[in-house]
Design an enzyme around this catalytic site. Structure first.
Site, mmCIF file in Angstrom:
data_model
loop_
_atom_site.group_PDB
_atom_site.id
_atom_site.type_symbol
_atom_site.label_atom_id
_atom_site.label_comp_id
_atom_site.label_asym_id
_atom_site.label_seq_id
_atom_site.Cartn_x
_atom_site.Cartn_y
_atom_site.Cartn_z
ATOM 1 N N LYS A 66 33.818 -32.632 -32.887
ATOM 2 C CA LYS A 66 32.805 -33.666 -32.711
ATOM 3 C C LYS A 66 32.355 -34.274 -34.036
ATOM 4 O O LYS A 66 32.055 -35.472 -34.100
ATOM 5 C CB LYS A 66 31.614 -33.117 -31.922
ATOM 6 C CG LYS A 66 31.982 -32.734 -30.488
ATOM 7 C CD LYS A 66 30.776 -32.224 -29.722
ATOM 8 C CE LYS A 66 31.157 -31.819 -28.301
ATOM 9 N NZ LYS A 66 29.991 -31.378 -27.512
ATOM 10 N N ARG A 149 19.074 -17.734 -34.866
ATOM 11 C CA ARG A 149 19.267 -16.470 -35.583
ATOM 12 C C ARG A 149 19.023 -16.673 -37.075
ATOM 13 O O ARG A 149 18.465 -15.812 -37.745
ATOM 14 C CB ARG A 149 20.692 -15.945 -35.360
ATOM 15 C CG ARG A 149 21.001 -15.539 -33.924
ATOM 16 C CD ARG A 149 22.369 -14.872 -33.840
ATOM 17 N NE ARG A 149 22.793 -14.688 -32.464
ATOM 18 C CZ ARG A 149 22.414 -13.653 -31.701
ATOM 19 N NH1 ARG A 149 21.606 -12.734 -32.194
ATOM 20 N NH2 ARG A 149 22.867 -13.555 -30.460
#
Length: 272
Positions: A66, A149
């Protein structure tokens, strides 16, 4: 008779359901278009695009292509410009890039009677999270809590939020959670979060829209008790509808002939 060729590219790609969706749509539309899948790496991408002949009308792109699709284009739609990624290329004398994931999210949530939101939580900070941020802004969101995270990886989302006028907060998954209307998870398929993390996010998280759809229910959806858990298949379906509009009309907002029947056939192909 000249061929019209299209494909979905990515790495990996064998799991892609895009050929099923597009084949069902083109049958209803009466188009003898060929749509295939091809494994293409980031390193191969630019050369592979340059090697296409004029029988090629367009490409659907999945990860990790992408970013490369955005960069290779001569023009980009507003959603691609905002997110910095593209999942659709319209080929011809020039290359036009589009991000139909944004509209796919909006359409999928509208099917679940979610057309307006105020406060939202995003789980994950990658390319799909950027599309989700633009989508919820279009749905009225003013505040977005990003959980990652590694919060330092959310700098692009913070910058995008500033451009959109959305207040962004970023923290780890285990920070205390405030109440939100909707949680959108853009975590990789198969991600399992500890119950001690999921429970407070679920209690204060409203409905869950999980872009993962295989297997379904996801581990997160099975643990979600705060509201309905919505699979990402709706996003997959509706972003593909917008791709087909582009391939046919050059415009993701221009409806297809007998679009209701087209969408029904695509949905049936997914369910089968």
């Amino acid at each position: 008779m000249s061929r019209t060729r299209l494909a979905v590219w990515g790495d990996p790609i064998a799991h892609s359901k895009s050929p099923l969706l597009h084949a069902a749509a083109y049958e209803v539309l009466g188009l003898d278009w060929e749509y295939e899948r091809r494994q293409v790496t980031e390193a191969e991408f630019a050369g592979a695009v340059r090697g296409l002949d004029d029988s090629w009308r367009g490409l659907s792109l999945t990860m990790p292509l992408k970013d490369e699709a955005f960069r290779i284009a001569d023009s980009r739609d507003a959603h691609a410009e905002l997110t910095g990624v593209a999942n659709t290329l319209l080929l011809g004398a020039s290359i036009a890039a589009f991000n139909t994931d944004v509209g796919g999210i909006i359409d999928a949530l509208a099917e679940k009677d979610l057309s307006g939101v105020g406060e939202v939580r995003l789980l994950g900070a990658g390319a799909t999270a950027a599309s989700a941020l633009v989508a919820v802004k279009d749905m009225g969101a003013t505040r977005v809590d990003v959980r990652a995270r590694r919060p330092e990886r959310a700098s692009a989302l913070i910058a995008l939020g500033e451009r959109l006028g959305v207040t962004i907060t970023v923290s780890t998954f285990d920070e205390p959670a405030s109440s939100v209307d909707l949680t959108i998870a853009s975590l990789p398929g198969g991600t399992v979060l500890d119950e001690s993390i999921v429970r407070p996010l679920s209690d204060e998280g409203g409905k869950l829209f999980d872009v993962a759809y295989s297997p379904w229910p996801s581990a997160l959806a099975m643990a979600w008790t705060g509201g309905e858990a919505i699979a990402g298949l709706g996003m997959l379906l509706h972003q593909a509808v917008r791709q087909i509009r582009i391939f046919l009309h050059g415009d993701p907002s221009a409806e297809l002939p007998d679009e209701i029947a087209v969408v029904a056939a695509m949905r049936a192909a997914l369910q089968a």
